[in-house]
Design a protein around this motif. Sequence first.
Motif, PDB file in Angstrom:
ATOM      1  N   LYS A  48       0.834  -1.198   0.000  1.00 24.33           N
ATOM      2  CA  LYS A  48       0.000   0.000   0.000  1.00 24.33           C
ATOM      3  C   LYS A  48       0.873   1.255   0.000  1.00 24.33           C
ATOM      4  CE  LYS A  48      -3.524  -2.245   2.870  1.00 24.33           C
ATOM      5  NZ  LYS A  48      -4.249  -2.151   4.160  1.00 24.33           N
ATOM      6  N   GLN A  49       1.905   1.229   0.826  1.00 28.59           N
ATOM      7  CA  GLN A  49       2.815   2.373   0.922  1.00 28.59           C
ATOM      8  C   GLN A  49       3.559   2.590  -0.400  1.00 28.59           C
ATOM      9  OE1 GLN A  49       5.189   1.184   4.288  1.00 28.59           O
ATOM     10  NE2 GLN A  49       3.738   2.014   5.794  1.00 28.59           N
ATOM     11  N   LEU A  50       3.925   1.494  -1.048  1.00 21.75           N
ATOM     12  CA  LEU A  50       4.649   1.606  -2.318  1.00 21.75           C
ATOM     13  C   LEU A  50       3.768   2.230  -3.410  1.00 21.75           C
ATOM     14  CD1 LEU A  50       6.645  -1.757  -2.473  1.00 21.75           C
ATOM     15  CD2 LEU A  50       7.581   0.553  -2.229  1.00 21.75           C
ATOM     16  N   ILE A  51       2.470   1.898  -3.402  1.00 22.47           N
ATOM     17  CA  ILE A  51       1.556   2.482  -4.391  1.00 22.47           C
ATOM     18  C   ILE A  51       1.477   3.991  -4.207  1.00 22.47           C
ATOM     19  CG2 ILE A  51      -0.876   2.639  -5.086  1.00 22.47           C
ATOM     20  CD1 ILE A  51      -1.075  -0.376  -4.618  1.00 22.47           C
ATOM     21  N   MET A  52       1.295   4.436  -2.961  1.00 23.54           N
ATOM     22  CA  MET A  52       1.217   5.870  -2.709  1.00 23.54           C
ATOM     23  C   MET A  52       2.559   6.549  -2.971  1.00 23.54           C
ATOM     24  SD  MET A  52      -1.880   6.270  -2.183  1.00 23.54           S
ATOM     25  CE  MET A  52      -1.684   8.038  -2.053  1.00 23.54           C
ATOM     26  N   PHE A  53       3.637   5.859  -2.654  1.00 24.18           N
ATOM     27  CA  PHE A  53       4.980   6.390  -2.917  1.00 24.18           C
ATOM     28  C   PHE A  53       5.178   6.592  -4.415  1.00 24.18           C
ATOM     29  CE2 PHE A  53       9.454   5.657  -3.990  1.00 24.18           C
ATOM     30  CZ  PHE A  53      10.083   6.580  -3.171  1.00 24.18           C
ATOM     31  N   ARG A  54       4.751   5.613  -5.194  1.00 27.42           N
ATOM     32  CA  ARG A  54       4.890   5.720  -6.651  1.00 27.42           C
ATOM     33  C   ARG A  54       4.058   6.881  -7.186  1.00 27.42           C
ATOM     34  NH1 ARG A  54       6.412   3.067 -11.122  1.00 27.42           N
ATOM     35  NH2 ARG A  54       7.296   1.352  -9.939  1.00 27.42           N
ATOM     36  N   MET A  55       2.824   6.975  -6.740  1.00 27.45           N
ATOM     37  CA  MET A  55       1.938   8.002  -7.274  1.00 27.45           C
ATOM     38  C   MET A  55       2.400   9.419  -6.917  1.00 27.45           C
ATOM     39  SD  MET A  55      -1.928   6.491  -6.940  1.00 27.45           S
ATOM     40  CE  MET A  55      -2.564   7.690  -8.109  1.00 27.45           C
ATOM     41  N   THR A  56       2.893   9.599  -5.710  1.00 32.49           N
ATOM     42  CA  THR A  56       3.272  10.938  -5.263  1.00 32.49           C
ATOM     43  C   THR A  56       4.693  11.302  -5.675  1.00 32.49           C
ATOM     44  OG1 THR A  56       3.867   9.986  -3.103  1.00 32.49           O
ATOM     45  CG2 THR A  56       1.677  10.961  -3.319  1.00 32.49           C
ATOM     46  N   ARG A  57       5.662  10.512  -5.251  1.00 31.34           N
ATOM     47  CA  ARG A  57       7.066  10.889  -5.448  1.00 31.34           C
ATOM     48  C   ARG A  57       7.629  10.472  -6.803  1.00 31.34           C
ATOM     49  NH1 ARG A  57      10.787  10.244  -0.183  1.00 31.34           N
ATOM     50  NH2 ARG A  57      12.151  11.261  -1.688  1.00 31.34           N
ATOM     51  N   LEU A  58       7.121   9.372  -7.355  1.00 39.06           N
ATOM     52  CA  LEU A  58       7.699   8.870  -8.604  1.00 39.06           C
ATOM     53  C   LEU A  58       6.949   9.338  -9.845  1.00 39.06           C
ATOM     54  CD1 LEU A  58       8.659   5.203  -7.661  1.00 39.06           C
ATOM     55  CD2 LEU A  58       9.964   7.310  -7.362  1.00 39.06           C
TER      56      LEU A  58
END
Length: 416
Positions: free
Chosen positions: A111-121
């Motif tokens: 879940k954290q990786l999905i939000m990390f991808r959407m926001t920071r990546l």
Amino acid sequence: MQLIGFLNFIKRNIAFVFLLSLFSFGLLFSMISSYMGFMGEDNLFSSSIRKFNFFLAFIGVIISLKSKLYQKFLTKELFFLYLLYLYYIFIVKIDLSNIDAAGIVMPTKDKQLIMFRMTRLVFFPMLAVLLFRIRGLNLFKLAKAILISLLVSLILALLVLNLSFGGMVDERLSIEGELNALNMGYWGATLFVLCLFFVTKEKNKIQKIVISSLGFLIAFYIMLISGSRGPILYSLIIFYYYMFITSAFYKVKKIITIVLVFILLILVLDYTILTDIIGTYNPNLEERLISSVEDQEISGRDKLYEIGINQFLSKPITGDYFLLKSGHYKGEYPHNILIEALMTLGLIGAIPFFILLIKTFNRVHYMIKRNDNTSWIALIFLISFFKGMSTWNLYGNLLLWISMGIILSYKMNCIK
């Protein structure tokens, strides 16, 4: 004056490195780390390049503000693209908080990786894409650098596989980490479209012959051994589209048209002539092509599409969920960005997305028709869009969002 010139030089170089990194360093560093034995998506090299991209994006936003790029190039279409993706982040975050109710099991880390991808990546680099418009940036050299970076990356991929050029693969190409058969095929397709641009714009004949010949060979070979049908099909579609609406191929247009007609005749009369040749290098791809013709087999995509469409129809206005909630593929994305937009955002979000896509395609047409030093970004958008029609997800399709952002920063009347 000298200080101002030096600062402008620094800005151009930061823009150059940032855009080069966005379009090619992820693959390059993944291949370098795999070649050195550091496997997996979360190795030191992958995390480092992500931090590097985020840092450059942060600097890029500051440069864009200081250079007044937003005032000059923030079109209403680009502004609405930013708003749409922010809304997309908000919807996915709500969906992730309700994931248990959706009957989907997902570790907290994912879940954290999905939000990390959407926001920071994805989103934060999108804010810095106006660096593409910075004065004095050599867009041809940038495209050439991306091409060479992808070429080196795919050669390293062959070395990681311990596969000499011309060797056979008995199954679909696979590399640990983010790379798989589909990704490899589409990276080959991306290299192919960049080679198309390069061969029409490079003035140095020796470089044109050497780099484009090697690039086309590696691109075709990677697409062939990947075992994926989409990259080959979409590359040919883009090639003929590019050829017919530009004047770059006017000397060989008739010959290429004759070759196309000849290939179509072979396919109509006896398509197995071509599939037998393909089977020499990848029997798996040969079987997949035959099944596509004889059985209309599309790797189970029809079932994914059906579930996604039904999910959209259950809540057509606001959208239902960003992942599939039922069937064998529960927790997966539908492998089609249009269906994904409908089932995730509903008509409220999907209609604006479709409108922005149409506006992007309009600009792409004139960019390619004009065939100046910006046309390569239009080609990358096309291959990223086609990739999204058969694989990958919408929220994490970095090259799609980045290329859309750049293209929508051009006003239609300026492109025409």
